[in-house]
Design a protein around this motif. Structure first.
Motif, short mmCIF file in Angstrom:
data_model
loop_
_atom_site.label_atom_id
_atom_site.label_comp_id
_atom_site.label_asym_id
_atom_site.label_seq_id
_atom_site.Cartn_x
_atom_site.Cartn_y
_atom_site.Cartn_z
N GLY A 98 0.80 -1.21 0.00
CA GLY A 98 0.00 0.00 0.00
C GLY A 98 0.83 1.26 0.00
N ALA A 99 0.53 2.16 0.92
CA ALA A 99 1.20 3.46 0.96
C ALA A 99 2.64 3.25 1.38
N HIS B 29 -1.56 0.82 -11.73
CA HIS B 29 -1.13 1.17 -10.38
C HIS B 29 -2.18 2.02 -9.69
N LEU B 30 -2.20 1.89 -8.33
CA LEU B 30 -3.24 2.55 -7.56
C LEU B 30 -2.71 3.60 -6.59
N TYR B 31 -1.39 3.54 -6.30
CA TYR B 31 -0.79 4.44 -5.32
C TYR B 31 0.21 5.33 -6.06
N TYR B 33 2.89 8.89 -5.91
CA TYR B 33 3.76 9.61 -5.00
C TYR B 33 4.50 10.72 -5.73
N SER B 48 1.83 11.12 -0.74
CA SER B 48 1.29 9.91 -1.36
C SER B 48 -0.20 10.11 -1.59
N TYR B 50 -3.91 8.11 -2.86
CA TYR B 50 -4.60 6.85 -3.11
C TYR B 50 -6.09 7.09 -3.07
N ASN B 51 -6.80 6.49 -3.97
CA ASN B 51 -8.26 6.58 -3.99
C ASN B 51 -8.72 8.04 -4.03
N SER B 55 -2.98 10.42 1.07
CA SER B 55 -2.95 9.47 2.18
C SER B 55 -1.89 9.85 3.22
N SER B 94 4.92 5.33 -8.71
CA SER B 94 3.66 4.63 -8.53
C SER B 94 3.92 3.18 -8.17
N GLY B 97 0.54 -1.49 -5.13
CA GLY B 97 0.11 -1.67 -3.74
C GLY B 97 0.02 -3.11 -3.32
#
Lengths: 114, 114
Positions: A98-99, B29-31, B33, B48, B50-51, B55, B94, B97
């Motif tokens: 994750g993060a 990719h989902l995260y 930075y 960072s 996310y969603n 985050s 990225s 996750g």
């Protein structure tokens, strides 16, 4: 607090010689450890990573690193360097999934003598 | 192999001006930075994402900074009123996750504030 120390700011080795770049970390949980390389004017390329399992990990370009929990170290090695290995090398520590915020070391600049 | 791409490679701006740095992370990719590297210093985490929300952010990431994912592919960093000390290399990264998935970095944007 999480931290990474690379004691050597600059290392010079002869082409064909062996190399070891030092990295020590401080991390509160199980560390995920990385080595990145940055050639001049380029981005950060992942050389290798350690998540779990075998403490000796193999990476790209003939590099390897050994995780030693007792010494909080993750030193990078190469048996025989090539002129193209001249670059900046960064050790980093991060969390699990994750993060994944990474904490980087100061970097070690590697110069290769012909 | 999929890459993180950043544009422009070099941006020169005057102090007080707004600047937007652009990144296209790896598609699945989902995260996401942003990191920065002031010349001669270590790579530092900025933020960072996310969603569709931040985050985590560092102390560096103050009200002058913002990030956005305006569509399904781009991820931007905006600096509202640049200062001389914002001059640095900015890296986008990225990751999927998933467990054991490392960060993939772009080649960076060198920002010069004059």
């Amino acid at each position: 607090a999480q931290s990474v120390t690379q004691p050597d700011i600059h290392i010079t080795v002869s082409e064909g010689a062996s190399l070891e770049l030092r990295c020590n970390y401080s991390y509160g949980a199980t560390p995920y450890l990385f080595w990145y390389v940055q050639s001049p004017g380029q981005g950060l390329q992942l050389l290798l990573k350690y998540f779990s399992g075998d403490t000796l990990v193999q990476g790209i370009k003939g590099f390897e690193a050994e995780f030693k929990r007792s010494q909080s170290s993750f030193n990078l090695r190469k048996p025989s360097v090539h002129w193209s290995d001249a670059a900046e090398y960064f050790c980093a520590v991060g969390g699990s999934t994750g993060a994944q915020k990474l904490v980087f070391g100061q970097g070690t600049r590697l110069t290769i003598n012909p | 192999e999929p890459e993180v791409t950043q544009t422009p490679s070099h941006q020169v701006t005057q102090m007080g001006q707004e600047v937007i740095l652009r990144c296209v992370p790896i598609s699945n990719h989902l995260y996401f930075y942003w990191y920065r590297q002031i010349l001669g210093q270590k790579v530092e985490f900025l933020v960072s994402f996310y969603n569709n929300e931040i985050s985590e952010k560092s102390e560096i990431f103050d009200d002058q900074f913002s990030v956005e994912r305006p569509d399904g592919s781009n991820f931007t960093l905006k600096i509202r009123s640049t200062k001389l000390e914002d001059s640095a290399m900015y890296f986008c990264a990225s990751t999927s996750g998933q467990r054991n998935s490392p960060l993939h970095f772009g080649n960076g944007t060198r920002l010069t504030v004059t």
